[in-house]
Design a protein around this motif. Structure first.
Motif, PDB file in Angstrom:
ATOM      1  N   GLY A 161     -43.240 -17.287  -0.143  1.00 49.82           N
ATOM      2  CA  GLY A 161     -42.697 -17.078   1.192  1.00 49.82           C
ATOM      3  C   GLY A 161     -43.566 -17.654   2.288  1.00 49.82           C
ATOM      4  O   GLY A 161     -43.087 -18.370   3.181  1.00 49.82           O
ATOM      5  N   GLU A 162     -44.862 -17.400   2.254  1.00 50.47           N
ATOM      6  CA  GLU A 162     -45.764 -17.879   3.316  1.00 50.47           C
ATOM      7  C   GLU A 162     -45.886 -19.390   3.281  1.00 50.47           C
ATOM      8  O   GLU A 162     -45.932 -20.047   4.334  1.00 50.47           O
ATOM      9  CB  GLU A 162     -47.138 -17.227   3.152  1.00 50.47           C
ATOM     10  N   ALA A 163     -45.954 -19.968   2.088  1.00 52.22           N
ATOM     11  CA  ALA A 163     -46.092 -21.422   1.981  1.00 52.22           C
ATOM     12  C   ALA A 163     -44.848 -22.130   2.493  1.00 52.22           C
ATOM     13  O   ALA A 163     -44.937 -23.170   3.166  1.00 52.22           O
ATOM     14  CB  ALA A 163     -46.360 -21.814   0.528  1.00 52.22           C
ATOM     15  N   LEU A 164     -43.676 -21.556   2.210  1.00 53.74           N
ATOM     16  CA  LEU A 164     -42.444 -22.192   2.646  1.00 53.74           C
ATOM     17  C   LEU A 164     -42.255 -22.123   4.149  1.00 53.74           C
ATOM     18  O   LEU A 164     -41.500 -22.914   4.729  1.00 53.74           O
ATOM     19  CB  LEU A 164     -41.244 -21.525   1.944  1.00 53.74           C
ATOM     20  N   SER A 165     -42.924 -21.189   4.790  1.00 52.95           N
ATOM     21  CA  SER A 165     -42.783 -21.067   6.245  1.00 52.95           C
ATOM     22  C   SER A 165     -43.401 -22.252   6.980  1.00 52.95           C
ATOM     23  O   SER A 165     -43.111 -22.465   8.164  1.00 52.95           O
ATOM     24  CB  SER A 165     -43.432 -19.767   6.726  1.00 52.95           C
ATOM     25  N   TYR A 166     -44.245 -23.031   6.296  1.00 48.29           N
ATOM     26  CA  TYR A 166     -44.880 -24.191   6.928  1.00 48.29           C
ATOM     27  C   TYR A 166     -44.012 -25.444   6.832  1.00 48.29           C
ATOM     28  O   TYR A 166     -44.398 -26.497   7.368  1.00 48.29           O
ATOM     29  CB  TYR A 166     -46.237 -24.475   6.282  1.00 48.29           C
ATOM     30  N   LEU A 167     -42.884 -25.357   6.161  1.00 48.48           N
ATOM     31  CA  LEU A 167     -42.011 -26.526   6.072  1.00 48.48           C
ATOM     32  C   LEU A 167     -41.384 -26.830   7.434  1.00 48.48           C
ATOM     33  O   LEU A 167     -40.985 -25.921   8.162  1.00 48.48           O
ATOM     34  CB  LEU A 167     -40.905 -26.270   5.043  1.00 48.48           C
ATOM     35  N   GLU A 168     -41.314 -28.121   7.758  1.00 47.16           N
ATOM     36  CA  GLU A 168     -40.737 -28.516   9.042  1.00 47.16           C
ATOM     37  C   GLU A 168     -39.216 -28.352   9.048  1.00 47.16           C
ATOM     38  O   GLU A 168     -38.626 -28.101  10.092  1.00 47.16           O
ATOM     39  CB  GLU A 168     -41.111 -29.973   9.350  1.00 47.16           C
ATOM     40  N   SER A 169     -38.572 -28.544   7.892  1.00 43.58           N
ATOM     41  CA  SER A 169     -37.114 -28.417   7.809  1.00 43.58           C
ATOM     42  C   SER A 169     -36.742 -27.734   6.496  1.00 43.58           C
ATOM     43  O   SER A 169     -37.549 -27.665   5.568  1.00 43.58           O
ATOM     44  CB  SER A 169     -36.428 -29.790   7.901  1.00 43.58           C
ATOM     45  N   ASN A 170     -35.551 -27.264   6.465  1.00 42.63           N
ATOM     46  CA  ASN A 170     -35.060 -26.580   5.281  1.00 42.63           C
ATOM     47  C   ASN A 170     -34.605 -27.618   4.249  1.00 42.63           C
ATOM     48  O   ASN A 170     -33.645 -28.357   4.485  1.00 42.63           O
ATOM     49  CB  ASN A 170     -33.895 -25.666   5.662  1.00 42.63           C
ATOM     50  N   PRO A 171     -35.283 -27.707   3.087  1.00 42.75           N
ATOM     51  CA  PRO A 171     -34.908 -28.732   2.103  1.00 42.75           C
ATOM     52  C   PRO A 171     -33.744 -28.331   1.216  1.00 42.75           C
ATOM     53  O   PRO A 171     -33.243 -29.157   0.450  1.00 42.75           O
ATOM     54  CB  PRO A 171     -36.187 -28.870   1.267  1.00 42.75           C
ATOM     55  N   LEU A 172     -33.320 -27.076   1.277  1.00 41.73           N
ATOM     56  CA  LEU A 172     -32.290 -26.587   0.343  1.00 41.73           C
ATOM     57  C   LEU A 172     -30.897 -26.852   0.900  1.00 41.73           C
ATOM     58  O   LEU A 172     -30.642 -26.692   2.087  1.00 41.73           O
ATOM     59  CB  LEU A 172     -32.482 -25.088   0.098  1.00 41.73           C
ATOM     60  N   PRO A 173     -29.984 -27.228   0.027  1.00 41.64           N
ATOM     61  CA  PRO A 173     -28.608 -27.459   0.471  1.00 41.64           C
ATOM     62  C   PRO A 173     -27.817 -26.148   0.490  1.00 41.64           C
ATOM     63  O   PRO A 173     -28.220 -25.146  -0.100  1.00 41.64           O
ATOM     64  CB  PRO A 173     -28.059 -28.402  -0.595  1.00 41.64           C
ATOM     65  N   ALA A 174     -26.702 -26.170   1.165  1.00 47.07           N
ATOM     66  CA  ALA A 174     -25.767 -25.042   1.078  1.00 47.07           C
ATOM     67  C   ALA A 174     -25.098 -25.069  -0.290  1.00 47.07           C
ATOM     68  O   ALA A 174     -24.918 -26.125  -0.895  1.00 47.07           O
ATOM     69  CB  ALA A 174     -24.730 -25.141   2.191  1.00 47.07           C
ATOM     70  N   VAL A 175     -24.741 -23.885  -0.767  1.00 45.75           N
ATOM     71  CA  VAL A 175     -24.182 -23.759  -2.122  1.00 45.75           C
ATOM     72  C   VAL A 175     -22.898 -22.938  -2.054  1.00 45.75           C
ATOM     73  O   VAL A 175     -22.831 -21.917  -1.361  1.00 45.75           O
ATOM     74  CB  VAL A 175     -25.183 -23.083  -3.083  1.00 45.75           C
ATOM     75  N   ILE A 176     -21.897 -23.402  -2.756  1.00 47.34           N
ATOM     76  CA  ILE A 176     -20.659 -22.647  -2.919  1.00 47.34           C
ATOM     77  C   ILE A 176     -20.558 -22.234  -4.383  1.00 47.34           C
ATOM     78  O   ILE A 176     -20.576 -23.075  -5.287  1.00 47.34           O
ATOM     79  CB  ILE A 176     -19.435 -23.477  -2.515  1.00 47.34           C
ATOM     80  N   SER A 177     -20.465 -20.939  -4.611  1.00 47.65           N
ATOM     81  CA  SER A 177     -20.342 -20.396  -5.963  1.00 47.65           C
ATOM     82  C   SER A 177     -18.863 -20.136  -6.243  1.00 47.65           C
ATOM     83  O   SER A 177     -18.198 -19.438  -5.481  1.00 47.65           O
ATOM     84  CB  SER A 177     -21.152 -19.108  -6.108  1.00 47.65           C
ATOM     85  N   VAL A 178     -18.364 -20.692  -7.332  1.00 49.59           N
ATOM     86  CA  VAL A 178     -16.948 -20.609  -7.683  1.00 49.59           C
ATOM     87  C   VAL A 178     -16.810 -19.924  -9.038  1.00 49.59           C
ATOM     88  O   VAL A 178     -17.477 -20.311 -10.007  1.00 49.59           O
ATOM     89  CB  VAL A 178     -16.311 -22.010  -7.740  1.00 49.59           C
ATOM     90  N   ILE A 179     -15.954 -18.908  -9.118  1.00 50.39           N
ATOM     91  CA  ILE A 179     -15.642 -18.236 -10.381  1.00 50.39           C
ATOM     92  C   ILE A 179     -14.209 -18.604 -10.760  1.00 50.39           C
ATOM     93  O   ILE A 179     -13.274 -18.287 -10.021  1.00 50.39           O
ATOM     94  CB  ILE A 179     -15.793 -16.714 -10.260  1.00 50.39           C
TER      95      ILE A 179
END
Length: 321
Positions: free
Chosen positions: A128-146
C-alpha cells in the motif's frame, strides 16, 4: 404312473395352474435358501466375494457421480474478466456495460473501475505505501462477467469470451478454465474405466457363481440321478440351482451397497475438509435407492445367468445308470 399327475394337472382350471406355478417356484426358492443356510461358511464366503466384486465398479460410479457434481458446481461459478483499454473514458465504459448487459449469454455483470482496482490491489498485495508513490494508476478497469448456465461450460464460456473481446473498449479477456477442462477429461476417463472394470467384474461374478453351482451339482449327483429315474423334468431339477444363484446375487448386491455406504461415510469428512479449502460445501453422494434396486437387479440377473450356464452344462452330463 407318470401319466396320472399330467392328467390331474390338465383338469385344473387356468387359475389353479397359475397358482400352482407360483407355489412351486416359492417352494424351490425357499428350499434353495435352506441349502444356503445348511452351508453357512461357504455361502457367506461366496456372497462376500460377490459383494466385493460388485462394490468395486459401484465405488467408481459413486466417484464419477461426485466428480460430476463438483464439476457442475464449479461450472456455474465460471467467470470472465474483461480488461478495458486505459484510454477509454468513463462514459465509453458505461456504454459498454449497457451493451453487454443485454447479452442473452450473460447472467451477471460487475464493474470495477481503476480506482477500485488499485485500492483492492493495495489491500491484497501489502504494498500500500509503495503504491502511493506512483504518479498514475497503472491498473485498468475490469468488468467481471458471469455467464448463464448454458454458457458456463468451457466450450460455451470460450465462445462468449471471443464475442466479448470483439467489443472496441475491451483490451483483452481472461478465462482460466484449463484446469476445469482437465477435470472433465479425467471424469470422462473415469467413466470409461467404470465400464471396462464393470465388464471384467461382471464376467468374474458369472464365473464364480457358475463354479459354485457346479460344485453344488456334483455334491447332489446321486440325488439328481434318482430324480431323473423317477421322471423329473430338467426344469424341475434345475430350478433350485437357479434360485440359489439368484440368492447369491441378491445378497451379494446388498453387501456391495453396505460396503459403498461405509466407504462414503468414511471418506465424507475428508472430502468436506478438502472442498472447504475451495469454498465449496458439497456433501459426498452415495448410491440412491433407485441405484440400489438397479444393482440388486443386475446382481440377481448375473446370479441367474451363472447358474443357468452351469446347470445347462453339467446337468446334461448326469445320467442315471
Amino acid at each position: 404312473m407318470s401319466a396320472q399327475p399330467s392328467l390331474t394337472r390338465s383338469k385344473l382350471p387356468l387359475s389353479g395352474r397359475i397358482v400352482m406355478f407360483f407355489i412351486r417356484h416359492i417352494q424351490h426358492a425357499m428350499a434353495s435358501m435352506g441349502e444356503l443356510w445348511r452351508n453357512p461358511i461357504s455361502s457367506l464366503m461366496t456372497m462376500a466375494v460377490l459383494g466385493v466384486s460388485l462394490s468395486l465398479p459401484a465405488a467408481l460410479q459413486v466417484l464419477v457421480k461426485n466428480a460430476e457434481t463438483i464439476t457442475q458446481s464449479w461450472n456455474s461459478a465460471a467467470q470472465i474478466s474483461l480488461f478495458i483499454e486505459g484510454n477509454r473514458s468513463e462514459q465509453s465504459i458505461q456504454s459498454l456495460l449497457a451493451r453487454i448487459k443485454v447479452y442473452p449469454e450473460i447472467d451477471e455483470v460487475d464493474y470495477i473501475n481503476r480506482d477500485e482496482a488499485l485500492a483492492e490491489f493495495q489491500q491484497l498485495s501489502g504494498f500500500g505505501e509503495a503504491l502511493s508513490y506512483l504518479e498514475s494508476n497503472p491498473l485498468p478497469a475490469v468488468i467481471s462477467v458471469i455467464p448463464t448456465e448454458k454458457y458456463s461450460s468451457p466450450t460455451g464460456a470460450r465462445e462468449l469470451l471471443t464475442k466479448l473481446e470483439r467489443e472496441p473498449e475491451v483490451s483483452f479477456g481472461r478465462l482460466d478454465i484449463e484446469w476445469l477442462e482437465r477435470l472433465q477429461a479425467l471424469v470422462r476417463l473415469l467413466e470409461r474405466t467404470v465400464l471396462a472394470l464393470a465388464a471384467l467384474l461382471i464376467l468374474a461374478v458369472v464365473l464364480v457363481i457358475g463354479n459354485t453351482i457346479r460344485l453344488a451339482i456334483m455334491n447332489r449327483r446321486s440325488e439328481i440321478e434318482v430324480m431323473k429315474l423317477v421322471g423329473a423334468t430338467e426344469a424341475f431339477i434345475q430350478r433350485p440351482f437357479l434360485y440359489t444363484g439368484i440368492w447369491y446375487g441378491v445378497i451379494g448386491g446388498m453387501l456391495a451397497w453396505v460396503i459403498i455406504n461405509l466407504l462414503v461415510w468414511y471418506l465424507d469428512g475428508a472430502l468436506a475438509s478438502l472442498l472447504g479449502l475451495y469454498g465449496s460445501q458439497l456433501e459426498m453422494q452415495s448410491l440412491s435407492f433407485v441405484e440400489l434396486l438397479q444393482m440388486m437387479a443386475l446382481a440377481s440377473f448375473l446370479g441367474w445367468l451363472g447358474s443357468f450356464l452351469s446347470v445347462r452344462q453339467h446337468l446334461r452330463a448326469i445320467e442315471p445308470h
